[in-house]
Design an enzyme around this catalytic site. Structure first.
Site, PDB file in Angstrom:
ATOM      1  N   TRP A 101       0.825  -1.213   0.000  1.00 22.21           N
ATOM      2  CA  TRP A 101       0.000   0.000   0.000  1.00 22.21           C
ATOM      3  C   TRP A 101       0.853   1.255   0.000  1.00 22.21           C
ATOM      4  O   TRP A 101       0.508   2.253  -0.637  1.00 22.21           O
ATOM      5  CB  TRP A 101      -0.980  -0.012   1.174  1.00 22.21           C
ATOM      6  N   ASP A 171      -1.550   6.589   6.350  1.00 23.21           N
ATOM      7  CA  ASP A 171      -2.654   5.729   5.945  1.00 23.21           C
ATOM      8  C   ASP A 171      -2.903   4.776   7.112  1.00 23.21           C
ATOM      9  O   ASP A 171      -2.063   3.943   7.429  1.00 23.21           O
ATOM     10  CB  ASP A 171      -2.249   4.949   4.687  1.00 23.21           C
ATOM     11  N   LYS A 195     -11.956  -1.765   6.514  1.00 22.31           N
ATOM     12  CA  LYS A 195     -11.174  -2.690   7.320  1.00 22.31           C
ATOM     13  C   LYS A 195     -11.729  -2.728   8.736  1.00 22.31           C
ATOM     14  O   LYS A 195     -11.922  -3.781   9.294  1.00 22.31           O
ATOM     15  CB  LYS A 195      -9.695  -2.275   7.347  1.00 22.31           C
TER      16      LYS A 195
HETATM   17  C1  LIG Z   1      -7.121  -1.953   1.931  1.00 24.36           C
HETATM   18  C2  LIG Z   1      -6.110  -0.902   2.048  1.00 24.36           C
HETATM   19  C3  LIG Z   1      -5.994   0.109   1.081  1.00 24.36           C
HETATM   20  C4  LIG Z   1      -6.846   0.151  -0.163  1.00 24.36           C
HETATM   21  O1  LIG Z   1      -8.163   0.413   0.146  1.00 24.36           O
HETATM   22  P1  LIG Z   1      -9.244   0.676  -0.994  1.00 24.36           P
HETATM   23  O2  LIG Z   1     -10.368   1.292  -0.223  1.00 24.36           O
HETATM   24  O3  LIG Z   1      -9.578  -0.639  -1.591  1.00 24.36           O
HETATM   25  O4  LIG Z   1      -8.666   1.602  -1.990  1.00 24.36           O
HETATM   26  C5  LIG Z   1      -5.054   1.090   1.299  1.00 24.36           C
HETATM   27  N1  LIG Z   1      -4.262   1.089   2.380  1.00 24.36           N
HETATM   28  C6  LIG Z   1      -4.347   0.126   3.319  1.00 24.36           C
HETATM   29  C7  LIG Z   1      -3.446   0.180   4.515  1.00 24.36           C
HETATM   30  C8  LIG Z   1      -5.262  -0.895   3.177  1.00 24.36           C
HETATM   31  O5  LIG Z   1      -5.353  -1.850   4.127  1.00 24.36           O
END
Ligand SMILES: *Cc1c(COP(=O)(O)O)cnc(C)c1O
Length: 361
Positions: A101, A171, A195
């Site tokens: 990511w 993030d 998540k």
């Molecule tokens: C799942 C995830 C993403 C991507 O998420 P989307 O909503 O599918 O774009 C980005 N960063 C992290 C840390 C993730 O776990």
């Protein structure tokens, strides 16, 4: 069929109570005679939903008044682009690469300016967090970027990097609301919500006001990605992902009821300990991450034998433990044990692993 124990990395398990409440309100939301899906985002009822969601989130995370909270759409992956579009005013940013990511976020930022990769754990398949206490960060970067919890590899920054005075952008998609956080240490905290918080598609961006006061870094920035416009319009510039935000709001209230972020932290640490203690004593299953950097949300493990891994995943599924297969890029297994995973889910998983180990060794 009853509900399974869902160890998916995302979209992931949500509190059963929240789902039941949403089901109860599906046809008639609080006497409006309609579903939240059917109502105007400018209606009084919806205004209350989105305002309460923001207020509860501010309360939970203790978000200082000089931070804006925006609910957007496009998932975390769109934020990969929003970050440089809004913040890369000097055209340079530092990225710490701790997994897929972060890599994707850096690749997106490279479309807008210069990306300096100041640290990486790629040399050991991202199984650790690099030492970020004294990085060589250029003086003229706009921000330092991290992925705080690495969903795929199961690592977590337990100590934030020394950014040498630059803004920290994080993030937190897969550790959002899993423990108390000091928002003031960040310029931006953001996450996709699927998540740990709600249904996919919604992004939550928490950004310090002064960073967006003058508008985005590039005049071509799409209006929808312009954090100043979105903040000025209280996330209602256009039709927001109304239903998703409504579910997030319910999850915020559930977390408050469960003791807030302190409560979540205790609950999550307890679950993670049960699983890691077993992994540390098992002769068959092994965790893949160095101990001090282990995530308490995503727990990857392997047997060391791909056939045995596959057998485990299949038998676990048959026994009601879903989505234990590791990410397609790493193999093995991964148990995601987010806020809404009950303790019994982890206890029963460990029981099952013990039984599997006895039967297969
Ligand atoms: C799942 C995830 C993403 C991507 O998420 P989307 O909503 O599918 O774009 C980005 N960063 C992290 C840390 C993730 O776990």
């Amino acid at each position: 069929m009853g509900r399974v124990y869902n160890f998916s990395a995302g979209p992931a398990v949500l509190p059963e109570e929240v789902l039941k409440e949403a089901a109860d309100e599906m046809l008639d939301y609080k006497g409006t005679g309609m579903s939240v899906m059917e109502m105007s985002h400018r209606s009084k009822a919806y205004d209350t939903i989105i305002k309460e969601a923001e207020a509860d989130l501010r309360d939970l995370m203790n978000i200082p008044d000089n931070y804006k909270v925006i609910f957007l759409q496009g998932g975390a992956s769109l934020v990969f682009a929003e970050v440089p579009m809004n913040l890369m005013k000097k055209g340079k940013a530092a990225y710490i690469i701790t997994g897929q990511w972060a890599k994707k976020a850096a690749a997106e930022a490279e479309k807008y300016g210069e990306v300096v990769k100041v640290a990486s754990s790629a040399d050991k398949t991202f199984s650790y967090i690099p030492d970020c206490s004294d990085l060589d960060i250029p003086d003229d970067v706009d921000y330092v970027y991290i992925c705080e919890n690495n969903t795929i590899y199961g690592t977590k920054f337990w100590k934030l990097p020394n950014t040498k005075g630059h803004e920290l952008v994080a993030d937190v998609s897969s550790c959002f609301l899993s423990e108390p956080v000091d928002v003031s240490k960040y310029g931006v905290i953001y996450g996709g919500v699927q998540k740990n918080v709600g249904p996919s598609g919604v992004q939550i961006v928490i950004v310090r006001e002064d960073l967006i006061a003058d508008g985005p870094a590039f005049k071509q920035t799409p209006t929808m990605c312009d954090w100043k416009i979105q903040a000025d319009n209280n996330s209602l510039y256009n039709t927001p992902p109304c239903y998703g935000i409504y579910i997030c709001g319910k999850v915020f209230k559930w977390i408050k009821k469960m003791g807030g972020l302190e409560g979540m932290k205790a609950h999550n640490e307890k679950k993670a300990k049960i699983l890691y203690d077993f992994l540390d004593e098992s002769k068959m299953f092994k965790g893949t991450v160095v101990k001090e950097d282990r995530s308490i949300m995503n727990v990857p493990f392997v047997t060391g034998n791909a056939d045995l891994d596959a057998k485990f995943v299949a038998e676990a599924k048959a026994a009601g433990f879903e989505n234990l297969k590791g990410h397609r890029t790493v193999g093995g297994m991964r148990a995601s044990i987010y806020n809404a995973m009950p303790i019994e889910g982890v206890e029963k998983l460990v029981e099952f692993m013990k039984k599997f180990e006895a039967e297969n060794s």
